[in-house]
Design an enzyme around this catalytic site. Structure first.
Site, PDB file in Angstrom:
ATOM      1  CB  THR A  13      -0.924   0.052   1.248  1.00 57.46           C
ATOM      2  OG1 THR A  13      -0.089  -0.052   2.417  1.00 57.46           O
ATOM      3  CG2 THR A  13      -1.950  -1.063   1.242  1.00 57.46           C
ATOM      4  CE  LYS A  42      -0.499   3.619   5.615  1.00 55.52           C
ATOM      5  NZ  LYS A  42       0.167   2.725   6.476  1.00 55.52           N
ATOM      6  CE  LYS A 127      18.294   9.294   3.915  1.00 50.66           C
ATOM      7  NZ  LYS A 127      18.046   9.488   2.481  1.00 50.66           N
ATOM      8  N   GLY A 170       8.965  12.972  -4.764  1.00 47.33           N
ATOM      9  CA  GLY A 170       7.575  13.127  -4.312  1.00 47.33           C
ATOM     10  C   GLY A 170       7.068  12.057  -3.373  1.00 47.33           C
TER      11      GLY A 170
END
Ligand SMILES: NC(=O)c1ccc[n+]([C@@H]2O[C@H](COP(=O)([O-])OP(=O)(O)OC[C@H]3O[C@@H](n4cnc5c(N)ncnc54)[C@H](OP(=O)(O)O)[C@@H]3O)[C@@H](O)[C@H]2O)c1
Length: 333
Positions: A13, A42, A127, A170
């Site tokens: 989701t 969700k 990361k 985004g």
């Protein structure tokens, strides 16, 4: 490749999961797609858009091994996207992040082996390369688990790989929605952590396409890294709000000035292909003679020079302010 197959997506989701499923449905005829995540709301909201009869919604937590085993029965491919991914939240709640990102990864591996799943790709992040925050450290541990899982396959067909990429334009909780909200709220300036800060930049669709492709490229044991452009964060702010001031607020805890995807310390393991890099495993497993310089699609690569580092700060390709606007507009379609 995905025609008539059953595919399970942990974190189905999320931003990645929804785009992945949309793309699967546009390009293939999967037998079944299983969305695996915790929050019923969700899933309910997603069902309003994705309600095809071949999509199943499973409530479950990757921390729950039994549920993972149940959910992966009869599954051919797994994409493991479920994660806790906010850096400050991980610093503040380290054990929760470890349980989801590390224990959860091991549960996905265990379930895939129990149910003889064909291929598993785990989503990683820049990361995870030479990490300095707990989120990155847990994703590095997850990468290591998925690579080493190929060591446990015995005579099963199951193979595991990871895909590592940078900031998704985004995505939830990322810099673009943050700046957009400040602009909409009438802020007088945008906060910039450091005037020299750079980030890798990828659209969700490109991330999805890269993962899809790697299901056909993988032998098992690879960390796949796409060649993507970088942006300078002040250029991003200029592109989004050319008339707003920029305030330098300082690097936040756990943040790097530049992100890295291929660390120099892994250069002896890194192979360059035309549009991506592969960090090959430091251990050898099911096939001791595996040559990672040629992938399962027959594409060939070359070892990078010793000390090579793929960093957003020294990337060959940077987007200009105009290019950032074009890129973001296309990425948000
Ligand atoms: N977004 C980026 O910029 C970016 C960059 C590089 C890599 N990635 C990686 O890409 C993956 C997907 O990211 P995303 O942007 O799609 O994240 P997202 O939008 O935050 O979605 C995360 C998904 O994981 C699920 N989830 C979280 N904890 C779970 C658990 N314990 N058990 C089962 N499901 C759980 C969430 O649903 P529930 O809350 O309902 O469980 C949601 O479906 C992550 O692994 C992330 O590390 C993201």
């Amino acid at each position: 490749m995905f025609d008539d197959k059953t595919i399970l997506i942990t974190g189905g989701t999320g931003s990645f999961g929804k785009k992945y499923i949309q793309t699967l449905l546009e390009r293939f005829n999967p037998r079944k797609i299983i969305v695996f995540s915790r929050d019923e709301l969700k899933q309910f909201e997603m069902q309003q858009t994705f309600n095809q009869p071949n999509i199943r919604y499973f409530i479950g937590d990757v921390r729950d091994r039994e549920r993972m085993i149940q959910a992966t029965r009869g599954v051919d491919y797994i994409i493991h996207g479920a994660a806790l991914k906010q850096v400050p939240a991980a610093e503040y709640n380290p054990v929760e992040c470890i349980k989801t990102n590390i224990d959860g990864a091991q549960n996905v591996i265990h379930a895939a082996l129990v149910n003889d799943v064909d291929k598993v790709i785990a989503l990683s992040t820049d990361k995870a390369a030479s990490p300095i925050n707990l989120y990155g450290a847990t994703k590095l541990a997850s990468d290591k688990l998925f690579v080493a899982a190929n060591n446990m396959v015995g005579d099963r067909r199951t193979r595991f790989a990871a895909v590592r990429y940078g900031n998704v334009v985004g995505s939830r909780g990322s810099v673009i929605p943050f700046f957009e909200k400040l602009i909409a709220d009438g802020a007088e300036a945008l906060p910039i952590t450091d005037a020299d800060m750079t980030r890798f930049w990828i659209s969700l669709q490109d991330g999805v396409d890269f993962v899809l492709k790697n299901f056909t490229r993988m032998h098992g044991g690879e960390i796949f890294i796409p060649k993507i452009p970088s942006v300078r964060v002040p250029d991003l702010a200029t592109a989004m709000a050319p008339n707003l001031k920029q305030d330098i607020v300082g690097i936040r805890p756990g943040e790097k000035l530049h992100e890295v995807m291929c660390p120099a310390d892994d250069s002896h393991l890194t192979v360059e292909f035309s549009d991506h890099y592969v960090i090959t495993p430091s251990i050898r497993f099911y096939d001791h003679d595996m040559d990672y310089k040629e992938n399962a699609l027959g594409e060939t690569g070359t070892p990078v020079p010793r000390g090579f580092e793929y960093s957003s700060g020294s990337n060959e390709r940077f987007l200009s302010v105009d290019e950032i606007n074009d890129f973001n507009a296309k990425a948000m379609l």
